[in-house]
Structures are given as C-alpha cells and as structure tokens.
Motif scaffolding. Structure first.
Motif, PDB file in Angstrom:
ATOM      1  N   VAL A  55      -5.122   3.311  -6.943  1.00  0.00           N
ATOM      2  CA  VAL A  55      -5.336   4.749  -6.812  1.00  0.00           C
ATOM      3  C   VAL A  55      -5.316   5.056  -5.328  1.00  0.00           C
ATOM      4  CG1 VAL A  55      -6.883   6.680  -7.244  1.00  0.00           C
ATOM      5  CG2 VAL A  55      -6.720   4.805  -8.913  1.00  0.00           C
ATOM      6  N   PHE A  56      -4.486   5.983  -4.946  1.00  0.00           N
ATOM      7  CA  PHE A  56      -4.251   6.245  -3.532  1.00  0.00           C
ATOM      8  C   PHE A  56      -4.686   7.658  -3.173  1.00  0.00           C
ATOM      9  CE2 PHE A  56      -2.067   2.338  -3.638  1.00  0.00           C
ATOM     10  CZ  PHE A  56      -1.265   2.325  -4.766  1.00  0.00           C
ATOM     11  N   TRP A  57      -5.214   7.782  -1.964  1.00  0.00           N
ATOM     12  CA  TRP A  57      -5.717   9.075  -1.490  1.00  0.00           C
ATOM     13  C   TRP A  57      -5.139   9.402  -0.115  1.00  0.00           C
ATOM     14  CZ3 TRP A  57      -8.748  12.347  -4.289  1.00  0.00           C
ATOM     15  CH2 TRP A  57      -9.387  11.831  -5.414  1.00  0.00           C
TER      16      TRP A  57
ATOM     17  N   ALA B  36       0.956   9.431 -12.241  1.00  0.00           N
ATOM     18  CA  ALA B  36       0.385  10.772 -12.076  1.00  0.00           C
ATOM     19  C   ALA B  36       0.032  11.029 -10.614  1.00  0.00           C
ATOM     20  CB  ALA B  36      -0.851  10.932 -12.943  1.00  0.00           C
ATOM     21  N   MET B  37       0.203  12.278 -10.203  1.00  0.00           N
ATOM     22  CA  MET B  37      -0.208  12.718  -8.875  1.00  0.00           C
ATOM     23  C   MET B  37      -1.039  13.978  -9.032  1.00  0.00           C
ATOM     24  SD  MET B  37       3.288  12.113  -6.678  1.00  0.00           S
ATOM     25  CE  MET B  37       2.440  12.079  -5.087  1.00  0.00           C
ATOM     26  N   GLY B  38      -1.899  14.216  -8.072  1.00  0.00           N
ATOM     27  CA  GLY B  38      -2.756  15.383  -8.219  1.00  0.00           C
ATOM     28  C   GLY B  38      -3.335  15.862  -6.913  1.00  0.00           C
TER      29      GLY B  38
ATOM     30  N   GLN C 197       0.834  -1.200   0.000  1.00  0.00           N
ATOM     31  CA  GLN C 197       0.000   0.000   0.000  1.00  0.00           C
ATOM     32  C   GLN C 197       0.867   1.247   0.000  1.00  0.00           C
ATOM     33  OE1 GLN C 197      -2.767   1.252  -0.418  1.00  0.00           O
ATOM     34  NE2 GLN C 197      -4.295  -0.354  -0.274  1.00  0.00           N
ATOM     35  N   VAL C 198       0.249   2.352  -0.359  1.00  0.00           N
ATOM     36  CA  VAL C 198       0.917   3.645  -0.371  1.00  0.00           C
ATOM     37  C   VAL C 198       0.155   4.582   0.545  1.00  0.00           C
ATOM     38  CG1 VAL C 198       1.629   5.606  -1.761  1.00  0.00           C
ATOM     39  CG2 VAL C 198       1.719   3.296  -2.731  1.00  0.00           C
ATOM     40  N   GLN C 199       0.876   5.248   1.412  1.00  0.00           N
ATOM     41  CA  GLN C 199       0.260   6.240   2.283  1.00  0.00           C
ATOM     42  C   GLN C 199       0.628   7.629   1.768  1.00  0.00           C
ATOM     43  OE1 GLN C 199       2.275   3.653   3.946  1.00  0.00           O
ATOM     44  NE2 GLN C 199       0.376   2.527   3.713  1.00  0.00           N
ATOM     45  N   LEU C 200      -0.372   8.498   1.692  1.00  0.00           N
ATOM     46  CA  LEU C 200      -0.169   9.882   1.279  1.00  0.00           C
ATOM     47  C   LEU C 200      -0.508  10.783   2.452  1.00  0.00           C
ATOM     48  CD1 LEU C 200      -1.852   9.816  -2.254  1.00  0.00           C
ATOM     49  CD2 LEU C 200       0.564   9.516  -1.695  1.00  0.00           C
TER      50      LEU C 200
ATOM     51  N   CYS D  47      -4.785  14.874  -1.602  1.00  0.00           N
ATOM     52  CA  CYS D  47      -3.730  14.409  -2.485  1.00  0.00           C
ATOM     53  C   CYS D  47      -4.145  13.068  -3.088  1.00  0.00           C
ATOM     54  CB  CYS D  47      -2.449  14.256  -1.677  1.00  0.00           C
ATOM     55  SG  CYS D  47      -1.022  13.677  -2.597  1.00  0.00           S
ATOM     56  N   ASN D  48      -3.767  12.854  -4.328  1.00  0.00           N
ATOM     57  CA  ASN D  48      -4.147  11.647  -5.055  1.00  0.00           C
ATOM     58  C   ASN D  48      -2.963  11.168  -5.876  1.00  0.00           C
ATOM     59  OD1 ASN D  48      -4.973  11.024  -8.113  1.00  0.00           O
ATOM     60  ND2 ASN D  48      -6.439   9.993  -6.759  1.00  0.00           N
ATOM     61  N   ALA D  49      -2.845   9.865  -6.029  1.00  0.00           N
ATOM     62  CA  ALA D  49      -1.773   9.331  -6.865  1.00  0.00           C
ATOM     63  C   ALA D  49      -2.218   8.032  -7.510  1.00  0.00           C
ATOM     64  CB  ALA D  49      -0.508   9.097  -6.048  1.00  0.00           C
ATOM     65  N   ASP D  50      -1.794   7.838  -8.745  1.00  0.00           N
ATOM     66  CA  ASP D  50      -1.952   6.557  -9.444  1.00  0.00           C
ATOM     67  C   ASP D  50      -0.605   5.867  -9.453  1.00  0.00           C
ATOM     68  OD1 ASP D  50      -3.894   8.205 -12.005  1.00  0.00           O
ATOM     69  OD2 ASP D  50      -4.522   7.363 -10.086  1.00  0.00           O
TER      70      ASP D  50
END
Length: 123
Positions: free
Chosen positions: A111-113, A33-35, A1-4, A95-98
């Motif tokens: 897709v991480f939030w 992509a990040m956003g 998993q990815v933590q933002l 924050c969001n990232a693929d």
C-alpha cells in the motif's frame, strides 16, 4: 517501491474548483485500486474517493456529485476534480494506491502513499 507524487493543491475560494493529480513512478510496479484521502487538522484521515483498475468508482457521501475521480493507466496517474469546494474541506489530500512492486528479484504487495498536498478553501 512505488513513489506517488501529488500536485494541484493550493488556496481556492469557496464554491470554486481544483484538480489534483497524482503520478506514480518506480522501477517496476502494477497498481490496482487508487484513491484520495484527506486529513484536516485534529481529524482522522478519511477516504474521499477511490477508483479500481477497471475504473469503478466510489465516493464519500459528503463529496458525491461534486468530486470526480479518474485515472490514466498509461500515465500511471490518478486525478481528483473537486468542484463547489467548501471551507470545511480544507485539509491535506493524500494519494493512495494498492498494488505490487518489484523489489530486488521479487514482487511484493504493498500500500503506497504520497506525501500529501495542501488544499485550503477560504475567502
């Protein structure tokens, strides 16, 4: 998993600036992509700005010329510089990232939030 993890939100007067940061962490991952998105009370979440892994950027029409998105791939961090803020931009910014994350022995797309940071623009 990815933590933002977002930071940098707060209370700011109209016309002033804020800089948001979002740092990614995890066991093993690769982000494309990040956003940044935002959601005001009673409103749908909307895209504010997006940046690809190659640093191509896109913005919502309402923020063009005032907001700047950037990223530091070495730090796995994305930034949003917000200038000339308006009261109607009060919202929770997410924050969001693929990308891909290693879970167990396998890589999987996701897709991480982040959990969001409050930005309040008020005098």
């Amino acid at each position: 998993q990815v933590q933002l993890l977002e930071s940098g939100g707060g209370l700011v007067q109209p016309g002033r600036s804020l800089r948001l940061s979002c740092a990614a962490s995890g066991r093993a991952f690769r982000l494309d992509a990040m956003g940044w998105y935002r959601q005001a009370p009673g409103q749908q979440r909307e895209l504010v700005a997006r940046i690809t892994s190659g640093s191509s950027t896109s913005y919502a029409d309402s923020v063009k010329g005032r907001f700047t998105i950037s990223r530091d791939n070495a730090k796995n961090t994305v930034y949003l510089q917000m200038d000339s803020l308006k009261p109607e931009e009060t919202a929770v910014y997410y924050c969001n990232a693929d990308g891909f994350a290693l879970g167990g022995d396998a890589w999987s797309a996701g897709v991480f939030w982040g959990q969001g940071t409050q930005v309040t623009v008020s005098s």
